[in-house]
Write a protein that holds these residues in place. Structure first.
Motif, PDB file in Angstrom:
ATOM      1  N   LEU A 232       0.829  -1.205   0.000  1.00 43.08           N
ATOM      2  CA  LEU A 232       0.000   0.000   0.000  1.00 43.08           C
ATOM      3  C   LEU A 232       0.865   1.256   0.000  1.00 43.08           C
ATOM      4  CD1 LEU A 232      -2.782  -1.095   2.508  1.00 43.08           C
ATOM      5  CD2 LEU A 232      -3.063  -0.728   0.041  1.00 43.08           C
ATOM      6  N   LYS A 233       1.982   1.217   0.723  1.00 45.50           N
ATOM      7  CA  LYS A 233       2.864   2.384   0.740  1.00 45.50           C
ATOM      8  C   LYS A 233       3.490   2.615  -0.630  1.00 45.50           C
ATOM      9  CE  LYS A 233       6.409   4.755   3.368  1.00 45.50           C
ATOM     10  NZ  LYS A 233       7.236   4.778   4.578  1.00 45.50           N
ATOM     11  N   GLN A 234       3.870   1.551  -1.305  1.00 45.42           N
ATOM     12  CA  GLN A 234       4.407   1.694  -2.663  1.00 45.42           C
ATOM     13  C   GLN A 234       3.378   2.346  -3.579  1.00 45.42           C
ATOM     14  OE1 GLN A 234       5.718  -2.397  -3.677  1.00 45.42           O
ATOM     15  NE2 GLN A 234       7.723  -1.483  -4.058  1.00 45.42           N
ATOM     16  N   MET A 235       2.136   1.889  -3.488  1.00 43.07           N
ATOM     17  CA  MET A 235       1.080   2.442  -4.328  1.00 43.07           C
ATOM     18  C   MET A 235       0.838   3.909  -4.000  1.00 43.07           C
ATOM     19  SD  MET A 235      -1.300  -0.932  -3.948  1.00 43.07           S
ATOM     20  CE  MET A 235      -2.811  -0.158  -4.485  1.00 43.07           C
ATOM     21  N   GLN A 236       0.806   4.222  -2.729  1.00 34.85           N
ATOM     22  CA  GLN A 236       0.612   5.603  -2.293  1.00 34.85           C
ATOM     23  C   GLN A 236       1.751   6.487  -2.796  1.00 34.85           C
ATOM     24  OE1 GLN A 236       0.079   6.039   1.983  1.00 34.85           O
ATOM     25  NE2 GLN A 236       1.137   8.002   1.906  1.00 34.85           N
ATOM     26  N   THR A 237       2.978   5.974  -2.739  1.00 32.43           N
ATOM     27  CA  THR A 237       4.140   6.755  -3.168  1.00 32.43           C
ATOM     28  C   THR A 237       4.106   7.051  -4.657  1.00 32.43           C
ATOM     29  OG1 THR A 237       5.508   5.841  -1.392  1.00 32.43           O
ATOM     30  CG2 THR A 237       6.662   6.763  -3.293  1.00 32.43           C
ATOM     31  N   THR A 238       3.758   6.058  -5.468  1.00 36.50           N
ATOM     32  CA  THR A 238       3.735   6.287  -6.915  1.00 36.50           C
ATOM     33  C   THR A 238       2.619   7.244  -7.304  1.00 36.50           C
ATOM     34  OG1 THR A 238       2.388   4.277  -7.259  1.00 36.50           O
ATOM     35  CG2 THR A 238       4.766   4.048  -7.436  1.00 36.50           C
ATOM     36  N   LEU A 239       1.462   7.127  -6.668  1.00 34.47           N
ATOM     37  CA  LEU A 239       0.383   8.084  -6.945  1.00 34.47           C
ATOM     38  C   LEU A 239       0.748   9.472  -6.432  1.00 34.47           C
ATOM     39  CD1 LEU A 239      -2.854   6.013  -6.180  1.00 34.47           C
ATOM     40  CD2 LEU A 239      -1.858   6.589  -8.403  1.00 34.47           C
ATOM     41  N   GLY A 240       1.499   9.530  -5.329  1.00 32.04           N
ATOM     42  CA  GLY A 240       1.965  10.816  -4.829  1.00 32.04           C
ATOM     43  C   GLY A 240       2.914  11.499  -5.802  1.00 32.04           C
ATOM     44  N   GLU A 241       3.779  10.712  -6.424  1.00 36.37           N
ATOM     45  CA  GLU A 241       4.688  11.254  -7.430  1.00 36.37           C
ATOM     46  C   GLU A 241       3.898  11.824  -8.603  1.00 36.37           C
ATOM     47  OE1 GLU A 241       8.542  11.535  -9.724  1.00 36.37           O
ATOM     48  OE2 GLU A 241       7.804  11.896  -7.687  1.00 36.37           O
ATOM     49  N   ALA A 274       9.459  11.589 -16.105  1.00 36.08           N
ATOM     50  CA  ALA A 274       9.220  11.154 -14.724  1.00 36.08           C
ATOM     51  C   ALA A 274       7.770  10.736 -14.528  1.00 36.08           C
ATOM     52  CB  ALA A 274       9.575  12.288 -13.762  1.00 36.08           C
ATOM     53  N   ARG A 275       6.863  11.434 -15.182  1.00 37.09           N
ATOM     54  CA  ARG A 275       5.439  11.090 -15.087  1.00 37.09           C
ATOM     55  C   ARG A 275       5.172   9.710 -15.669  1.00 37.09           C
ATOM     56  NH1 ARG A 275       1.281  14.983 -18.147  1.00 37.09           N
ATOM     57  NH2 ARG A 275       2.010  13.735 -19.890  1.00 37.09           N
ATOM     58  N   ASP A 276       5.776   9.422 -16.820  1.00 37.87           N
ATOM     59  CA  ASP A 276       5.590   8.099 -17.432  1.00 37.87           C
ATOM     60  C   ASP A 276       6.188   7.003 -16.550  1.00 37.87           C
ATOM     61  OD1 ASP A 276       4.304   9.239 -19.582  1.00 37.87           O
ATOM     62  OD2 ASP A 276       6.096   9.289 -20.859  1.00 37.87           O
ATOM     63  N   GLN A 277       7.325   7.282 -15.930  1.00 39.00           N
ATOM     64  CA  GLN A 277       7.942   6.302 -15.038  1.00 39.00           C
ATOM     65  C   GLN A 277       7.064   6.049 -13.813  1.00 39.00           C
ATOM     66  OE1 GLN A 277      11.805   7.971 -14.233  1.00 39.00           O
ATOM     67  NE2 GLN A 277      12.711   7.210 -16.131  1.00 39.00           N
ATOM     68  N   ALA A 278       6.480   7.127 -13.265  1.00 36.33           N
ATOM     69  CA  ALA A 278       5.610   6.975 -12.097  1.00 36.33           C
ATOM     70  C   ALA A 278       4.366   6.179 -12.460  1.00 36.33           C
ATOM     71  CB  ALA A 278       5.222   8.350 -11.555  1.00 36.33           C
ATOM     72  N   TRP A 279       3.838   6.388 -13.646  1.00 34.58           N
ATOM     73  CA  TRP A 279       2.650   5.638 -14.071  1.00 34.58           C
ATOM     74  C   TRP A 279       2.983   4.153 -14.230  1.00 34.58           C
ATOM     75  CZ3 TRP A 279      -2.209   5.481 -13.733  1.00 34.58           C
ATOM     76  CH2 TRP A 279      -2.985   4.716 -14.596  1.00 34.58           C
ATOM     77  N   SER A 280       4.141   3.851 -14.816  1.00 39.56           N
ATOM     78  CA  SER A 280       4.563   2.455 -14.936  1.00 39.56           C
ATOM     79  C   SER A 280       4.746   1.825 -13.557  1.00 39.56           C
ATOM     80  CB  SER A 280       5.875   2.364 -15.725  1.00 39.56           C
ATOM     81  OG  SER A 280       5.693   2.808 -17.057  1.00 39.56           O
ATOM     82  N   SER A 281       5.308   2.591 -12.630  1.00 38.18           N
ATOM     83  CA  SER A 281       5.499   2.078 -11.263  1.00 38.18           C
ATOM     84  C   SER A 281       4.156   1.825 -10.593  1.00 38.18           C
ATOM     85  CB  SER A 281       6.315   3.072 -10.442  1.00 38.18           C
ATOM     86  OG  SER A 281       7.610   3.216 -10.965  1.00 38.18           O
ATOM     87  N   TRP A 282       3.181   2.697 -10.840  1.00 36.59           N
ATOM     88  CA  TRP A 282       1.846   2.498 -10.271  1.00 36.59           C
ATOM     89  C   TRP A 282       1.209   1.220 -10.813  1.00 36.59           C
ATOM     90  CZ3 TRP A 282      -2.063   2.590  -7.167  1.00 36.59           C
ATOM     91  CH2 TRP A 282      -3.347   2.341  -7.638  1.00 36.59           C
ATOM     92  N   LEU A 283       1.301   1.020 -12.110  1.00 37.37           N
ATOM     93  CA  LEU A 283       0.700  -0.179 -12.706  1.00 37.37           C
ATOM     94  C   LEU A 283       1.329  -1.440 -12.136  1.00 37.37           C
ATOM     95  CD1 LEU A 283       0.406   0.918 -16.459  1.00 37.37           C
ATOM     96  CD2 LEU A 283      -1.424   0.762 -14.752  1.00 37.37           C
ATOM     97  N   ALA A 284       2.647  -1.412 -11.927  1.00 38.92           N
ATOM     98  CA  ALA A 284       3.329  -2.586 -11.357  1.00 38.92           C
ATOM     99  C   ALA A 284       2.942  -2.783  -9.896  1.00 38.92           C
ATOM    100  CB  ALA A 284       4.836  -2.419 -11.495  1.00 38.92           C
ATOM    101  N   ALA A 285       2.930  -1.697  -9.106  1.00 42.72           N
ATOM    102  CA  ALA A 285       2.656  -1.812  -7.670  1.00 42.72           C
ATOM    103  C   ALA A 285       1.214  -2.216  -7.396  1.00 42.72           C
ATOM    104  CB  ALA A 285       2.965  -0.482  -6.973  1.00 42.72           C
ATOM    105  N   SER A 286       0.298  -1.813  -8.279  1.00 45.03           N
ATOM    106  CA  SER A 286      -1.129  -2.070  -8.046  1.00 45.03           C
ATOM    107  C   SER A 286      -1.657  -3.305  -8.763  1.00 45.03           C
ATOM    108  CB  SER A 286      -1.954  -0.858  -8.500  1.00 45.03           C
ATOM    109  OG  SER A 286      -1.818  -0.657  -9.903  1.00 45.03           O
ATOM    110  N   ALA A 287      -0.783  -3.992  -9.517  1.00 47.03           N
ATOM    111  CA  ALA A 287      -1.236  -5.088 -10.378  1.00 47.03           C
ATOM    112  C   ALA A 287      -2.031  -6.136  -9.602  1.00 47.03           C
ATOM    113  CB  ALA A 287      -0.039  -5.727 -11.085  1.00 47.03           C
TER     114      ALA A 287
END
Length: 305
Positions: A232-241, A274-287
């Protein structure tokens, strides 16, 4: 459980005693942070104070059926205080990103206009901190804190609050998870459009609430909660970015005399990357939690205690 002392909690407490302990620990930290915030030598105490306010709010919401709190100690009042403190914190984040993260990477021709933006943000931050000071010295905040401290000296609880915390774990978990997976942010496909960005921002706030609620219960089953809290913290962090980058672009649009991509093309390119990287990180963290089995594993967590 972060700043909380696990060793003090045995799991044999009543709901009311358990929640009172959480509130007492957070109230103590709130008081300890206040002088450092007002001194304004470092932005971190303000960030920690906002986190502490959110933790108290989360605990009040989660345990409201177990506690008889004063009218002044309500989730709504805590939310208003957090909002008053938020503007200075948002400007701290924005200035730090521009100064430390982006400015050193820019060609010299883009550094001059960016320095002008930083000067304006510094002026805005000074005004925002005046609001922070007024809030922390103001009647509403001081009255809330005084009423909470008075209540903690002699907590008043409901019949549910007198029952063992262990008997109410599933219900207390469901309080913080209810409605999480039906928010539209889970289905966003265009995160950079305003509607999608707003939905993701709402989802981030809801994930944060769920994480705080699970943290409140983690002393009773840390081995079950730790993986979920990390996720959950990973997901919160990527959405925060994503949200921070969105706010930054809006600020550039407001403060620059021409379009950001014309005035600061290199910076805009870096931000988009950076925005594209954060979106990719969100998709991975929330999969996992975007699948039915993943959702069901989290929702059934309490049943395994």
């Amino acid at each position: 459980m972060g700043d909380l002392d696990h060793a003090v909690l045995s799991g044999g407490e009543s709901c009311g005693a358990y929640a009172s302990f959480l509130l007492e620990q957070r109230a103590r930290r709130l008081v300890a942070l206040q002088l450092d915030v007002l001194a304004d030598r470092d932005p971190e105490p303000l960030h920690q104070l906002r986190v502490c306010c959110r933790q108290i709010r989360s605990t009040v919401e989660q345990f409201q059926a177990a506690l008889e709190l004063p009218e002044q100690v309500s989730a709504q009042r805590l939310a208003r205080i957090g909002s008053d403190l938020g503007l200075a914190r948002d400007l701290d984040v924005m200035r730090d990103q521009l100064q430390q993260r982006w400015l050193p990477l820019l060609p010299e021709r883009e550094q001059a206009p960016l320095r002008k933006v930083l000067k304006q943000l510094k002026r805005e931050r000074k005004l925002a901190f005046a609001i922070t000071t007024d809030t922390l010295k103001g009647r509403r905040y001081l009255k809330l804190l005084a009423r909470l401290q008075a209540w903690l000296r002699e907590p008043s609880i409901t019949p549910m609050g007198a029952e063992p915390i262990a008997d109410w774990m599933p219900e207390l978990q469901q309080v913080v998870l209810a409605g999480l997976f039906t928010l539209p942010g889970w289905w966003v496909e265009r995160p950079h459009e305003e509607e999608g960005a707003q939905a993701l921002h709402q989802l981030r706030r809801r994930i944060k609430r769920a994480r705080y609620g699970l943290v409140n219960l983690s002393a009773l089953a840390p081995e079950l909660d730790e993986p979920w809290l990390h996720q959950l913290k990973q997901m919160q962090t990527t959405l925060g970015e994503l949200q921070d980058l969105r706010v930054l672009m809006h600020a550039l649009e407001r403060l620059l005399e021409e379009r950001p991509d014309a005035a600061l093309p290199s910076l805009c390119s870096l931000i988009l990357e950076a925005r594209d990287q954060a979106w990719s990180s969100w998709l991975a963290a929330s999969a996992e939690l975007r699948t039915a089995p993943g959702r069901h594993r989290l929702l059934s967590l309490a049943l395994n205690r």
